[in-house]
Design a protein around this motif. Structure first.
Motif, PDB file in Angstrom:
ATOM      1  N   TYR A   5      -9.852 -40.502  10.144  1.00  0.00           N
ATOM      2  CA  TYR A   5      -8.966 -41.616   9.795  1.00  0.00           C
ATOM      3  C   TYR A   5      -7.821 -41.804  10.788  1.00  0.00           C
ATOM      4  O   TYR A   5      -6.852 -42.519  10.499  1.00  0.00           O
ATOM      5  CB  TYR A   5      -8.377 -41.412   8.391  1.00  0.00           C
ATOM      6  CG  TYR A   5      -7.639 -40.112   8.199  1.00  0.00           C
ATOM      7  CD1 TYR A   5      -6.367 -39.928   8.696  1.00  0.00           C
ATOM      8  CD2 TYR A   5      -8.230 -39.065   7.498  1.00  0.00           C
ATOM      9  CE1 TYR A   5      -5.687 -38.745   8.519  1.00  0.00           C
ATOM     10  CE2 TYR A   5      -7.572 -37.861   7.306  1.00  0.00           C
ATOM     11  CZ  TYR A   5      -6.288 -37.718   7.818  1.00  0.00           C
ATOM     12  OH  TYR A   5      -5.627 -36.527   7.637  1.00  0.00           O
ATOM     13  N   CYS A   6      -7.894 -41.176  11.955  1.00  0.00           N
ATOM     14  CA  CYS A   6      -6.816 -41.274  12.946  1.00  0.00           C
ATOM     15  C   CYS A   6      -6.490 -42.744  13.233  1.00  0.00           C
ATOM     16  O   CYS A   6      -7.376 -43.547  13.520  1.00  0.00           O
ATOM     17  CB  CYS A   6      -7.230 -40.582  14.242  1.00  0.00           C
ATOM     18  SG  CYS A   6      -5.998 -40.715  15.564  1.00  0.00           S
ATOM     19  N   HIS A   7      -5.201 -43.084  13.156  1.00  0.00           N
ATOM     20  CA  HIS A   7      -4.808 -44.472  13.437  1.00  0.00           C
ATOM     21  C   HIS A   7      -4.245 -44.622  14.841  1.00  0.00           C
ATOM     22  O   HIS A   7      -3.715 -45.682  15.188  1.00  0.00           O
ATOM     23  CB  HIS A   7      -3.805 -44.967  12.386  1.00  0.00           C
ATOM     24  CG  HIS A   7      -2.531 -44.195  12.318  1.00  0.00           C
ATOM     25  ND1 HIS A   7      -2.436 -42.993  11.650  1.00  0.00           N
ATOM     26  CD2 HIS A   7      -1.309 -44.444  12.827  1.00  0.00           C
ATOM     27  CE1 HIS A   7      -1.207 -42.540  11.755  1.00  0.00           C
ATOM     28  NE2 HIS A   7      -0.501 -43.394  12.475  1.00  0.00           N
ATOM     29  N   ASN A   8      -4.343 -43.539  15.643  1.00  0.00           N
ATOM     30  CA  ASN A   8      -3.896 -43.622  17.037  1.00  0.00           C
ATOM     31  C   ASN A   8      -4.980 -43.151  18.007  1.00  0.00           C
ATOM     32  O   ASN A   8      -4.746 -42.236  18.811  1.00  0.00           O
ATOM     33  CB  ASN A   8      -2.628 -42.778  17.246  1.00  0.00           C
ATOM     34  CG  ASN A   8      -1.397 -43.385  16.607  1.00  0.00           C
ATOM     35  OD1 ASN A   8      -1.224 -44.600  16.651  1.00  0.00           O
ATOM     36  ND2 ASN A   8      -0.567 -42.560  16.013  1.00  0.00           N
ATOM     37  N   PRO A   9      -6.180 -43.720  17.950  1.00  0.00           N
ATOM     38  CA  PRO A   9      -7.234 -43.279  18.870  1.00  0.00           C
ATOM     39  C   PRO A   9      -6.889 -43.535  20.336  1.00  0.00           C
ATOM     40  O   PRO A   9      -7.493 -42.947  21.233  1.00  0.00           O
ATOM     41  CB  PRO A   9      -8.453 -44.104  18.436  1.00  0.00           C
ATOM     42  CG  PRO A   9      -7.863 -45.338  17.823  1.00  0.00           C
ATOM     43  CD  PRO A   9      -6.624 -44.849  17.114  1.00  0.00           C
ATOM     44  N   ASP A  10      -5.891 -44.391  20.564  1.00  0.00           N
ATOM     45  CA  ASP A  10      -5.450 -44.675  21.926  1.00  0.00           C
ATOM     46  C   ASP A  10      -4.734 -43.480  22.557  1.00  0.00           C
ATOM     47  O   ASP A  10      -4.486 -43.477  23.772  1.00  0.00           O
ATOM     48  CB  ASP A  10      -4.537 -45.906  21.940  1.00  0.00           C
ATOM     49  CG  ASP A  10      -3.461 -45.850  20.860  1.00  0.00           C
ATOM     50  OD1 ASP A  10      -3.807 -45.585  19.702  1.00  0.00           O
ATOM     51  OD2 ASP A  10      -2.282 -46.081  21.178  1.00  0.00           O
ATOM     52  N   THR A  11      -4.427 -42.449  21.751  1.00  0.00           N
ATOM     53  CA  THR A  11      -3.763 -41.259  22.295  1.00  0.00           C
ATOM     54  C   THR A  11      -4.762 -40.167  22.674  1.00  0.00           C
ATOM     55  O   THR A  11      -4.362 -39.116  23.170  1.00  0.00           O
ATOM     56  CB  THR A  11      -2.768 -40.666  21.270  1.00  0.00           C
ATOM     57  OG1 THR A  11      -3.489 -40.167  20.134  1.00  0.00           O
ATOM     58  CG2 THR A  11      -1.763 -41.706  20.813  1.00  0.00           C
ATOM     59  N   TRP A  12      -6.038 -40.379  22.425  1.00  0.00           N
ATOM     60  CA  TRP A  12      -7.033 -39.320  22.629  1.00  0.00           C
ATOM     61  C   TRP A  12      -7.224 -38.976  24.105  1.00  0.00           C
ATOM     62  O   TRP A  12      -7.441 -37.827  24.455  1.00  0.00           O
ATOM     63  CB  TRP A  12      -8.373 -39.745  22.040  1.00  0.00           C
ATOM     64  CG  TRP A  12      -8.389 -39.753  20.545  1.00  0.00           C
ATOM     65  CD1 TRP A  12      -7.410 -39.325  19.705  1.00  0.00           C
ATOM     66  CD2 TRP A  12      -9.442 -40.236  19.706  1.00  0.00           C
ATOM     67  NE1 TRP A  12      -7.779 -39.507  18.395  1.00  0.00           N
ATOM     68  CE2 TRP A  12      -9.019 -40.059  18.364  1.00  0.00           C
ATOM     69  CE3 TRP A  12     -10.693 -40.810  19.953  1.00  0.00           C
ATOM     70  CZ2 TRP A  12      -9.819 -40.420  17.286  1.00  0.00           C
ATOM     71  CZ3 TRP A  12     -11.486 -41.164  18.882  1.00  0.00           C
ATOM     72  CH2 TRP A  12     -11.050 -40.974  17.560  1.00  0.00           C
ATOM     73  N   GLU A  13      -7.187 -39.980  24.960  1.00  0.00           N
ATOM     74  CA  GLU A  13      -7.444 -39.745  26.379  1.00  0.00           C
ATOM     75  C   GLU A  13      -6.144 -39.466  27.127  1.00  0.00           C
ATOM     76  O   GLU A  13      -5.207 -40.261  27.083  1.00  0.00           O
ATOM     77  CB  GLU A  13      -8.151 -40.956  26.995  1.00  0.00           C
ATOM     78  CG  GLU A  13      -8.635 -40.717  28.414  1.00  0.00           C
ATOM     79  CD  GLU A  13      -9.447 -41.875  28.949  1.00  0.00           C
ATOM     80  OE1 GLU A  13      -9.610 -41.959  30.184  1.00  0.00           O
ATOM     81  OE2 GLU A  13      -9.920 -42.704  28.138  1.00  0.00           O
ATOM     82  N   PHE A  14      -6.098 -38.321  27.807  1.00  0.00           N
ATOM     83  CA  PHE A  14      -4.888 -37.949  28.530  1.00  0.00           C
ATOM     84  C   PHE A  14      -4.748 -38.750  29.828  1.00  0.00           C
ATOM     85  O   PHE A  14      -5.739 -39.181  30.407  1.00  0.00           O
ATOM     86  CB  PHE A  14      -4.905 -36.454  28.856  1.00  0.00           C
ATOM     87  CG  PHE A  14      -4.599 -35.586  27.673  1.00  0.00           C
ATOM     88  CD1 PHE A  14      -3.298 -35.208  27.394  1.00  0.00           C
ATOM     89  CD2 PHE A  14      -5.612 -35.158  26.831  1.00  0.00           C
ATOM     90  CE1 PHE A  14      -3.006 -34.409  26.306  1.00  0.00           C
ATOM     91  CE2 PHE A  14      -5.332 -34.368  25.739  1.00  0.00           C
ATOM     92  CZ  PHE A  14      -4.026 -33.984  25.466  1.00  0.00           C
ATOM     93  N   GLY A  15      -3.504 -38.909  30.261  1.00  0.00           N
ATOM     94  CA  GLY A  15      -3.246 -39.525  31.555  1.00  0.00           C
ATOM     95  C   GLY A  15      -3.067 -41.026  31.530  1.00  0.00           C
ATOM     96  O   GLY A  15      -2.905 -41.651  32.581  1.00  0.00           O
ATOM     97  N   LYS A  16      -3.091 -41.635  30.325  1.00  0.00           N
ATOM     98  CA  LYS A  16      -2.962 -43.091  30.253  1.00  0.00           C
ATOM     99  C   LYS A  16      -1.574 -43.561  29.856  1.00  0.00           C
ATOM    100  O   LYS A  16      -1.284 -44.740  29.898  1.00  0.00           O
ATOM    101  CB  LYS A  16      -4.002 -43.657  29.273  1.00  0.00           C
ATOM    102  CG  LYS A  16      -5.411 -43.714  29.839  1.00  0.00           C
ATOM    103  CD  LYS A  16      -6.289 -44.616  29.000  1.00  0.00           C
ATOM    104  CE  LYS A  16      -7.618 -44.893  29.690  1.00  0.00           C
ATOM    105  NZ  LYS A  16      -8.466 -45.818  28.932  1.00  0.00           N
TER     106      LYS A  16
END
Length: 217
Positions: A5-16
């Motif tokens: 249910y993560c509402h911040n999938p945009d934080t999964w990839e490092f370096g962005k």
């Protein structure tokens, strides 16, 4: 972790993200300090302990400026058998005023299904915080048919009830506000079709947790 249910999938990839220094954050805080009144700095994520050296330095600077510090974490990186990790975490905790700890599911197997990780490190971290007498704010999200079973909520309450350093408990209802992000990122949403938790079921969940807490006190 990869919570369903993560509402911040945009934080999964490092370096962005946007790179900043601890000093820049403190300077930005100081510019607006009069508006914060009794507030402070909370570091969240993603998982802030993945950048523990940065957070430690930030909190050291914050304490020098008498700024309240709060760590919002799942504690998943804690490993009671790894002295190096414990040393780094303890160094951070020296300059941390409050830990907001997410316990997503008390049952280990269910936790692994929900997040991709076992919860042993998280529960060990909670016990470590109690040993250090570090103030903790426990949070848990109640998801229909996934984390709302009374037996697990009561067990969670029993675990919390044995801790002497818990200052508050947040029981949060599952919502679908993050679904749009998944669509925009082209990521499949694992809980597609699961409805937000009703107010009635949220109150039931709170009562079950309190039942567990009272049973051990």
């Amino acid at each position: 972790m990869r919570c369903a249910y993560c509402h911040n999938p945009d934080t999964w990839e490092f370096g962005k993200g946007t790179e900043v220094t601890p000093e820049e954050i403190i300077n930005e805080y100081e510019k607006n300090r009069e508006f914060y009144q009794n507030g402070g700095i909370t570091v969240s994520g993603g998982e802030p302990l993945m950048q523990i050296d940065f957070v430690t330095r930030l909190f050291q600077l914050a304490k020098e400026s008498k700024i309240h510090t709060c760590l919002d974490t799942s504690g998943v990186v804690f490993d009671e058998n790894n002295p190096e990790i414990i040393k780094k975490i303890d160094e951070l905790l020296k300059v941390c005023d409050l830990v907001m700890l997410d316990i997503k599911q008390i049952d280990n197997d269910k936790h692994k299904d929900l997040t991709g990780f076992e919860n042993s490190g998280i529960l060990s971290f909670a016990r470590h915080l109690e040993e250090l007498k570090k103030p903790v704010w426990i949070r848990t999200v109640v998801v229909p048919k996934i984390t709302d079973a009374s037996e697990y909520l009561i067990r969670l309450g029993e675990f919390i009830g044995r801790m002497k350093n818990v200052k508050a408990i947040d029981v949060l209802p599952y919502h679908t506000m993050g679904v749009k992000k998944y669509e925009e990122l082209g990521i499949g949403y694992k809980l597609d079709g699961v409805n937000p938790l009703s107010k009635q079921d949220l109150e039931k969940a709170k009562k079950n947790i309190m039942t567990g807490i009272r049973s051990v006190r």
